[in-house]
Structure formats: structure tokens, C-alpha cells
Scaffold this active site. Structure first.
Site, PDB file in Angstrom:
ATOM      1  N   GLU A   1       0.813  -1.221   0.000  1.00 37.96           N
ATOM      2  CA  GLU A   1       0.000   0.000   0.000  1.00 37.96           C
ATOM      3  C   GLU A   1       0.844   1.267   0.000  1.00 37.96           C
ATOM      4  O   GLU A   1       1.720   1.449   0.841  1.00 37.96           O
ATOM      5  CB  GLU A   1      -0.934   0.017   1.215  1.00 37.96           C
ATOM      6  CG  GLU A   1      -1.860   1.224   1.259  1.00 37.96           C
ATOM      7  CD  GLU A   1      -2.910   1.132   2.348  1.00 37.96           C
ATOM      8  OE1 GLU A   1      -3.698   2.097   2.496  1.00 37.96           O
ATOM      9  OE2 GLU A   1      -2.956   0.114   3.065  1.00 37.96           O
TER      10      GLU A   1
ATOM     11  N   LYS B   1      -8.755  -0.919   1.144  1.00 39.48           N
ATOM     12  CA  LYS B   1      -9.782  -1.391   2.075  1.00 39.48           C
ATOM     13  C   LYS B   1     -10.551  -2.490   1.371  1.00 39.48           C
ATOM     14  O   LYS B   1     -11.199  -2.252   0.352  1.00 39.48           O
ATOM     15  CB  LYS B   1     -10.733  -0.263   2.506  1.00 39.48           C
ATOM     16  CG  LYS B   1     -10.222   0.578   3.649  1.00 39.48           C
ATOM     17  CD  LYS B   1     -10.079  -0.262   4.902  1.00 39.48           C
ATOM     18  CE  LYS B   1      -9.269   0.482   5.952  1.00 39.48           C
ATOM     19  NZ  LYS B   1      -8.716  -0.439   6.933  1.00 39.48           N
TER      20      LYS B   1
END
Length: 693
Positions: free
Chosen positions: A477, A494
Site C-alpha cells: 500500500e 480497504k
């Protein structure tokens, strides 16, 4: 005429999305104050002096019945001053409460979901079709009780039908979300009041969030509020709303790889416009004759192949002396990361910096008097076993280009010193835990094993001196990237699902389930809106946009939902301003960020340390690229710790969240297990092109 808006921030994480829309509608940016920044006497004086044409009250955590949550807005709404006011979410609830309505629990807590809205044709909704074509994003668990409205308040709009997760405009990787033909009973919450207005004062409230990326007609609503303000000021008769100011064209963003990168093509004049790193601790400004930054570099085409692999290169160059004071920003997947950087103790300017936050004082501070955390408060309730910030000033390094297989040693020759829990409290709480044990494996063995099992685009090795810590990171990420051209980019993750490598049908079904998951899509939307807000603090008006929303990325062990948020940095925003506005990453906190961090601090009971922070580089050329520290092991003082967790939302289940936490830690636990195995042998070749998570 440009309108002057006062935007009162109730410590929310979406306020600067409102700021961006209002600046576009009004033609000038609004003035933003916290709800406890001005006294009622100060605010009253500015209204009577006609400093502002209208006021917008932001959403916020908590309840309008708590004076600490609503601040000066309570006195503002209790007054009879005639300035136009628009309340959003909690601001709407505060408007109802101030005039005698009751605030109650909503039939359901709806966070990050979309509902269709019907309205009565009030001027606040001019040009907005009533019904299924008018969809809005909701973040609330409280409501203004419609049955309690006094005669002075007029209901304007209500939900219609079921609520559902926001859908992407286009399929991702060929997979489209599954649409349910009939909404379940769990998605039905009846007609909920979504807007109201005072019958004689220019006061309006909307329960939904017009500033969300999922409320496409939010701009029109704020334009209508501007028109109502114009009518109140007597600038026209109000018979038809003014056309307002059209949305500006978004600046074009140069295409770029998702990678650790300092590339800043087309920078030209932009390079000179952005302030660089500044001296800290009151450092004096340099003399005008100081020598500028001068980078010397050598290009070695094909050199990487000649040494075998980047793993071989790093350990042969920097593995001596137990690899102390070394770093490796390791983009180990070719299609998602092109450049890697490695180095150690270097030239004459090399430095290692560590910093610890001061502990929270025993006596109350002005920041603590509100009962909560404040932006810019540099204190911590729980001391981490590792320093809170650790940096190298690296004046010599090797950059690896995984596209061409070349490397280039570089060093800095000269540098100028002036280069420089209760209802309504949270929508989403990113709760984490730590798996820890003694003894720790040898980190010099652990990291090569980890990158072989789980190479990732934002992976990293860091070793800080003989005392440690050593950080073995395999993060997929990106937190925040900046190019020399001024563009900022965040890529929050997410939504995670396990892959089934040996069963293609099951694997496809898992991807389909993730893309269609109401819970995961709602989580992703909440963080996208949060990151838009954070970038909106430092980006040019109209430049913040979302080129990729809830896109599926498939790795060897997991599928993930990833969004991309970009914005063009304001020329006056320094690197420190950008980091201050966005750190810590919203995907590791939840929203609203500040109140949720207070909740996390109470629930977790200890500092996260390195985990959920950020690793990367900040360059002297205004470029930086930072990850989110997840999928990471920290070895420190004989102990190894692995952080893992997930977002807790209203749809969360205990077993599902625990399973997801274990899934995220699986690759790290496997790497530790391999190091513990006395028969363990490293693979002969590390696949530099593999894509894992």
C-alpha cells in the site's frame, strides 16, 4: 460577486471536502475555524460586521447535545442573527435541536452507503430530480426525529427505498459487482428525514453528505445554497437560482507507474514553485552564496543481471557489520514498482536521526481540556518500544531500474542548508493487534525469506544501528507520493479476500464476492472521502479527484480493493504541510480520524510503534514516496512483533474480522516459521517479477 463563507469544523474528517466544493461554488476559499477556536462573542462580532455572507456547519463525531462536540455552533444556532446557515449531518441535527426538535437513534446506523432521496421541491434542491436519480451518501447513526419537528421547521427531503454500497462506474479487471434484485430487510430503514429548513430564518440542514465522492449532485446543492444567500442579501429577487460558477476543469495528471519514484517529468517551472525541505529546530537561513544541491550519478545498463539479483547485490554490498545502518526501499514487483533504492553509511553528510514524542503530562493541557486529541498535539499516551521517527540522510545510494535491469550509484556532492464508542462517535475504527514473541529471528535472514515469499511494490528493509530496530516490510500500500510537478497521490486499500491458487473457479468467486461486498465497499468509500479531505487541505481548488475507485488488485495470496486519490499541491504547501495534513494514513485509523484515534488509543492500550506508520523517502528535489507500514515484522531488543488488524464497521462480525487479521499476518508468520526451521533453505532464485501481497 464572490461569496464569503465561514466553515465551522466540528473536528470532522470530511470538512475539507466541503472546503473544496465551497471554494469552487463561491469563487473564493471559505474561512475555516474549529468549533472551539473562537468564542461566541468573537463569532457574533464577525457576523454583525458582515465579515461573512453565510456559514456552513460541518459534520462531526458525537452528538449535538454535547457542548464539547458542537462547540460554538450551539450559541450560533440559538441566536436570532439572520446570516444564512447550512448544517451538514451533525450540523443539520444541531439545527433541529436548537429549534426544539428531538435527536434520536436512526432506525439503522448507515455509514458509507448510498440512498435515493425524495424532496418537496424547495429551492435548496433546485435543478435536482427527486427520487431514484438523486442518490446521496450517508454517514450517520443519529437523526432529527421527524415527528418532533416544531412548527418553525419545515421537512424538505426523505430517503426512499433501500440503502446500498456505492458502485464503480466501470468493472474492475473484468469483474462487475453483483446487484441484488431485492434489497434485504437489513437494508431498509424506512423514510428517514434527510433535510429541513427554518420557515422564517435562512437556515437549512441536510443529513446526508453533499461533499462525498458518491453524491454527484452535492455541488448543485451548495450552488443552490449560494443562490439562497444571494437572495437573502438582496442581490436578486430569488425567483430563479443563479447559475453559479461552473466546475473548473481538472488539471491533467501525467501518467505514472505505481512505484517508489522520483520521476518528475514536465516539472520545468513547477520545480521552482514548491518549497523544499526546511531547516528544523530554528535553523538559520543560509547565505545566498550557499552551494546548491548537486547530484552525481553513473548509469550502468545491464549491471543488475550481472550480479544475479537485487537481493544478491544488497547483501554483498551492505551485509557486512550485521547490516547496521542500511536501507532498501524494495519495489519487488515489476508491474507495480519500477525503482528500488538501497544504501548504507555513506559520504560526509550521512546522518541517522531518531526522535521520540514527549509523554502526555500528568496535569491537563489546553489541548486536553476539550477531552480529546487535537491536530498538531505532539504527545503520546503510550510509549512505543521503538523511536517515533527514524531517518537517514543518505548522500550515497544505488537506484535499481527493474524495467531495464540497470543500476546507478549516486551521491550528493554539495547541499545547501536551505534545501530543506458511543453512538455517533465513529463510522469506522481500524482496530489492530500485535503478534509478538521472544526470541526474534535474525532479521538478515528473515527479510530475504519474506521477500521471496511475499514481494510487494512498497517493501522495505531498514536497520538502525547496533541497537535496532530492524524493519522487514512487505507492504502493498502506498500512503502518499509527490512528484516534482506537484501532483500528490494516495492509494488506500480497504477490502481483502483470500485467493485460491489451486481452484480457479473458487478464486474467481472470491474476487466477485469482494467486489460485490457491501461492507468492504462502504469501508473503502469512507477512506476515499477521508483521503480526499486530507489532500484538500494542501491541494489547489478543484484538483482533488479519484481516477480509480475500488479497483480490484489480485496478488498471489489475496485480492484487494484499491482506490487512487490525486490532487495538485498548492505552491505554498511544503512537504511538511503535506505530511501534517495526511498522516497517519486514514486506512489505518478510520473516520472521523481524530475522534477515532482517541477510541483506538483507549481500546488498543499500547502504542503501535512502527506498524501503521510510514516508510519511504523524502528527496531534496521535492519528490517523496511513502508507504503504509503493513505486512511488516519489527525486530527490536530480542523481540519480534507483527501488527495486523482490520476496519470495524457496523456490518462487522467477530469471526470474519479475526479471520481477516490472521490472513494479513499469514505471509509473515510463514516467513518466521521458515527462519525457525533448521532445515530451511532459501530458493535458488528469487522471482523479481512476481506479484504478491
Amino acid at each position: 460577486m464572490s461569496l464569503r463563507t465561514l466553515l465551522v469544523d466540528n473536528y470532522d474528517s470530511y470538512t475539507f471536502n466541503l472546503f473544496q466544493l465551497l471554494a469552487t461554488v463561491n469563487g473564493v476559499p471559505p474561512t475555516v475555524i474549529k468549533n472551539n477556536e473562537w468564542s461566541w462573542r468573537q463569532l457574533q462580532a464577525t457576523i454583525r460586521d458582515q465579515t461573512f455572507d453565510n456559514i456552513v456547519i460541518s459534520p462531526g463525531p458525537g452528538t449535538p447535545s454535547n457542548p464539547n462536540d458542537i462547540g460554538v455552533c450551539k450559541s450560533l444556532l440559538a441566536s436570532d442573527l439572520g446570516v444564512p446557515i447550512l448544517g451538514v449531518c451533525m450540523g443539520c441535527q444541531a439545527l433541529g435541536l436548537a429549534h426544539g426538535a428531538t435527536i434520536s437513534r436512526a432506525p439503522q446506523a448507515v455509514h458509507g452507503k448510498v440512498s435515493a432521496v425524495v424532496h418537496n421541491g424547495h429551492a435548496l434542491f433546485h435543478g435536482i430530480t427527486s427520487g431514484s436519480e438523486f442518490e446521496v451518501v450517508r454517514y450517520h447513526s443519529l437523526q432529527v426525529d421527524a415527528d418532533s419537528l416544531p412548527g418553525c421547521l419545515e421537512p424538505l427531503a426523505w430517503t426512499s427505498g433501500a440503502h446500498h454500497a456505492l458502485q464503480s462506474a466501470a468493472p474492475t479487471m473484468g469483474i462487475e459487482p453483483a446487484h441484488s434484485a431485492n434489497a434485504s430487510a437489513a437494508d431498509q430503514d424506512g423514510p428517514v428525514l434527510m433535510a429541513l429548513a427554518h420557515r422564517s430564518l435562512p437556515r437549512y440542514g441536510v443529513q446526508f453528505h453533499p461533499e462525498s465522492i458518491g453524491t454527484p449532485l452535492g455541488y448543485q446543492l451548495l450552488q443552490n445554497f449560494a443562490s439562497l444567500t444571494q437572495a437573502h442579501l438582496g442581490l436578486y429577487d430569488g425567483s430563479t437560482p443563479l447559475p453559479g460558477i461552473p466546475l473548473p476543469r481538472q488539471p491533467k495528471h501525467p501518467s505514472s507507474q505505481q512505484q517508489y519514484s522520483t520521476d518528475g517529468a514536465q516539472a520545468s517551472t513547477a520545480e521552482k514553485a514548491y518549497p523544499g525541505p526546511e531547516p528544523s529546530c530554528g535553523g538559520a537561513k543560509p547565505a545566498a552564496s550557499s552551494k546548491p544541491l548537486d547530484v552525481l550519478w553513473i548509469h550502468l545498463p545491464g549491471a543488475l543481471a550481472s550480479v544475479g539479483s537485487s537481493n544478491d547485490l544488497f547483501w554483498s554490498l551492505y551485509g557486512q557489520h550485521e547490516a547496521h545502518d542500511t536501507f532498501w526501499l524494495d519495489s519487488a514487483s515489476r508491474d507495480r514498482g519500477r525503482f528500488s533504492y538501497m544504501g548504507g553509511r555513506g559520504g560526509p553528510m550521512w546522518r541517522r536521526f531518531t526522535y521520540r514524542l514527549p509523554p502526555v503530562p500528568c496535569t491537563p493541557t489546553p489541548q486536553a481540556s476539550r477531552g480529546g486529541l487535537q491536530p498538531g498535539t505532539l504527545e503520546e499516551a503510550h510509549a512505543a518500544p521503538t523511536p517515533d521517527a527514524m531517518l537517514f540522510l543518505a548522500d550515497r545510494l544505488i537506484a535499481l531500474d527493474h524495467h531495464t535491469g540497470s543500476e546507478g550509484p549516486a551521491h550528493v556532492q554539495h547541499v545547501s542548508p536551505d534545501i530543506k464508542e458511543p453512538t455517533g462517535e465513529s463510522y469506522e475504527v481500524c482496530l489492530t493487534t500485535a503478534l509478538a514473541r521472544c526470541p526474534a529471528p535474525d532479521a538478515r535472514i528473515l527479510y530475504p525469506v519474506l521477500r521471496a515469499l511475499n514481494p510487494a511494490p512498497y517493501a522495505a528493509w531498514l536497520s538502525f544501528g547496533a541497537q535496532g530496530p530492524q524493519i522487514c516490510c512487505s507492504s502493498p500500500e502506498r500512503f502518499l507520493k509527490a512528484g516534482q510537478d506537484g501532483w500528490l497521490e494516495a492509494r488506500p486499500i480497504k477490502g481483502t479476500a483470500k485467493r485460491h491458487a489451486d481452484d480457479p473457479e473458487a478464486d474467481q468467486a472470491a474476487a466477485q464476492a469482494l467486489v460485490s461486498s457491501e461492507k468492504d465497499r462502504a469501508e473503502n468509500l469512507m477512506i476515499v472521502d477521508l483521503m480526499r479531505n486530507d489532500l484538500g487541505r494542501v491541494c489547489q481548488v478543484g484538483s482533488v479527484h479519484v481516477p480509480g475507485l475500488m479497483e480490484l488488485e489480485s496478488y498471489a495470496t489475496v485480492h484487494q480493493l484499491v482506490s487512487t486519490v490525486r490532487g495538485l499541491r498548492r505552491p505554498d504547501a511544503s512537504i511538511a504541510d503535506c505530511l501534517r495534513a495526511t498522516f497517519p494514513g486514514g486506512s489505518m485509523t478510520g473516520a472521523p480520524k481524530i475522534r477515532t484515534m482517541e477510541i483506538i488509543d483507549k481500546l488498543e492500550g499500547s502504542a503501535r510503534g512502527v506498524y501503521s506508520g510510514s516508510v519511504g523517502f523524502i528527496g531534496f528535489n521535492n519528490a517523496f514516496d511513502l508507504n503504509i507500514v503493513i505486512r511488516t515484522a519489527v525486530c527490536n531488543q530480542g523481540q519480534i512483533s507483527i501488527g495486523a488488524g482490520g476496519a470495524i464497521v457496523v456490518q462487522s462480525g467477530v469471526e470474519d474480522e479475526y479471520t481477516e487479521m490472521r490472513l494479513k499476518a499469514r505471509a509473515l508468520l510463514a516467513a518466521v516459521g521458515a527462519c525457525d526451521d533448521p532445515c530451511h533453505r532459501m530458493p535458488a532464485v528469487v522471482n523479481e517479477d512476481a506479484v504478491y501481497c
